[in-house]
Scaffold this active site. Sequence first.
Site, mmCIF file in Angstrom:
data_model
loop_
_atom_site.group_PDB
_atom_site.id
_atom_site.type_symbol
_atom_site.label_atom_id
_atom_site.label_comp_id
_atom_site.label_asym_id
_atom_site.label_seq_id
_atom_site.Cartn_x
_atom_site.Cartn_y
_atom_site.Cartn_z
ATOM 1 N N ILE A 1 3.961 -2.989 9.341
ATOM 2 C CA ILE A 1 5.084 -2.073 9.532
ATOM 3 C C ILE A 1 4.825 -0.842 8.692
ATOM 4 O O ILE A 1 4.926 -0.874 7.468
ATOM 5 C CB ILE A 1 6.416 -2.740 9.128
ATOM 6 C CG1 ILE A 1 6.648 -3.994 9.967
ATOM 7 C CG2 ILE A 1 7.570 -1.761 9.299
ATOM 8 C CD1 ILE A 1 7.791 -4.850 9.455
ATOM 9 N N GLY A 2 4.446 0.240 9.338
ATOM 10 C CA GLY A 2 4.189 1.487 8.630
ATOM 11 C C GLY A 2 5.455 2.302 8.465
ATOM 12 O O GLY A 2 6.418 2.151 9.221
ATOM 13 N N ASP B 1 0.105 5.378 0.587
ATOM 14 C CA ASP B 1 -0.993 6.224 1.054
ATOM 15 C C ASP B 1 -0.705 7.713 1.007
ATOM 16 O O ASP B 1 0.394 8.155 1.383
ATOM 17 C CB ASP B 1 -1.314 5.919 2.529
ATOM 18 C CG ASP B 1 -1.828 4.516 2.761
ATOM 19 O OD1 ASP B 1 -2.417 3.947 1.837
ATOM 20 O OD2 ASP B 1 -1.639 4.003 3.881
ATOM 21 N N GLU C 1 0.840 -1.200 0.000
ATOM 22 C CA GLU C 1 0.000 0.000 0.000
ATOM 23 C C GLU C 1 0.874 1.249 0.000
ATOM 24 O O GLU C 1 1.936 1.268 0.626
ATOM 25 C CB GLU C 1 -0.906 -0.017 1.232
ATOM 26 C CG GLU C 1 -1.986 1.045 1.246
ATOM 27 C CD GLU C 1 -3.017 0.764 2.348
ATOM 28 O OE1 GLU C 1 -3.485 -0.389 2.448
ATOM 29 O OE2 GLU C 1 -3.336 1.692 3.097
ATOM 30 N N GLU D 1 -3.014 10.355 3.078
ATOM 31 C CA GLU D 1 -4.158 10.412 3.977
ATOM 32 C C GLU D 1 -4.218 11.779 4.654
ATOM 33 O O GLU D 1 -3.202 12.267 5.148
ATOM 34 C CB GLU D 1 -4.053 9.326 5.046
ATOM 35 C CG GLU D 1 -4.063 7.918 4.481
ATOM 36 C CD GLU D 1 -3.789 6.866 5.541
ATOM 37 O OE1 GLU D 1 -4.610 5.960 5.693
ATOM 38 O OE2 GLU D 1 -2.742 6.961 6.216
#
Length: 294
Positions: free
Chosen positions: A146-147, A117, A115, A119
């Site tokens: 894990i971002g 993003d 992904e 946001e």
Amino acid sequence: MALHFSLIFIIFLFPLRSNAQGGPPSPGYNPSSRIGSIGFNQGYRNLWGPQHQRVDQGALTIWLDRSSGSGFKSLNPYSSGYFGAAIKLQSGYTAGVITSLYLSNNEAHPGNHDEIDIEFLGTTVGKPYVLQTNVYVRGSGDGNIIGREMQIHLWFDPTKDFHNYAILWNPTEIIFFVDDVPIRRYARKSDATFPLRPMWAYGSIWDASTWATENGKYKADYNHQPFYGRYNNFKLSGCNANGRSACRPATGSPTGSTGLSRQQYAAMAWVQRNYQFYDYCRDSQRDHRLTPEC
């Protein structure tokens, strides 16, 4: 969209500079100008919440109320490309509400998806929106994700007018743009830390009260409903993953090479110096063995 259980919000980890005047220096190159605009139905379809979505002359409005939010998805998957839209955000109290534009393959790889993003994290009256960028690689929504979050405030009020936001993704890098100004570049340093599988483009508005505003301190308040997200000037240009012909991946540089020009890097440095306040790589509370690219 995956939940962000691992994120530790440190709102003032990097104090903002108070002497920033005006907007960023010119990047000297506008990649969006090289791509024609399309109407919503030319590249996207409703994914969920159809009763909370309206299309008018190619422009899209989606909204969240107590009953539902709404989301949309591109008609095709892509192996790389430039994905953008002009977005105008809701003003007033929007705590707990997420408005987004992102790439994902979560439907094709549930529990093990990639992904990318953009946001917008809703806020309380008098405080600015947070723009969060993030990259997941083979992550899941079970708490082990894990971002790779970076957060900025914007140098303008995103509720007053439409501004252009975009993700450029190719086999060597991911670049996030605001009005053609690069705000973040994430380079491919290894296959393990870079999304390489085909993804679709998405957008949505939804209730993320558990984490979105100051780590869940402020929740969505439906006394202020509905919450709107408005999109137009869609840009969708990339290598269709289902295509049979050869395709040259998009680049964000005026030379057509990877990376950015010196002028673009200077503009990005200005944004990060004056408006960035969270960088996962500089968060001492993170286990950086999980993010070796740092």
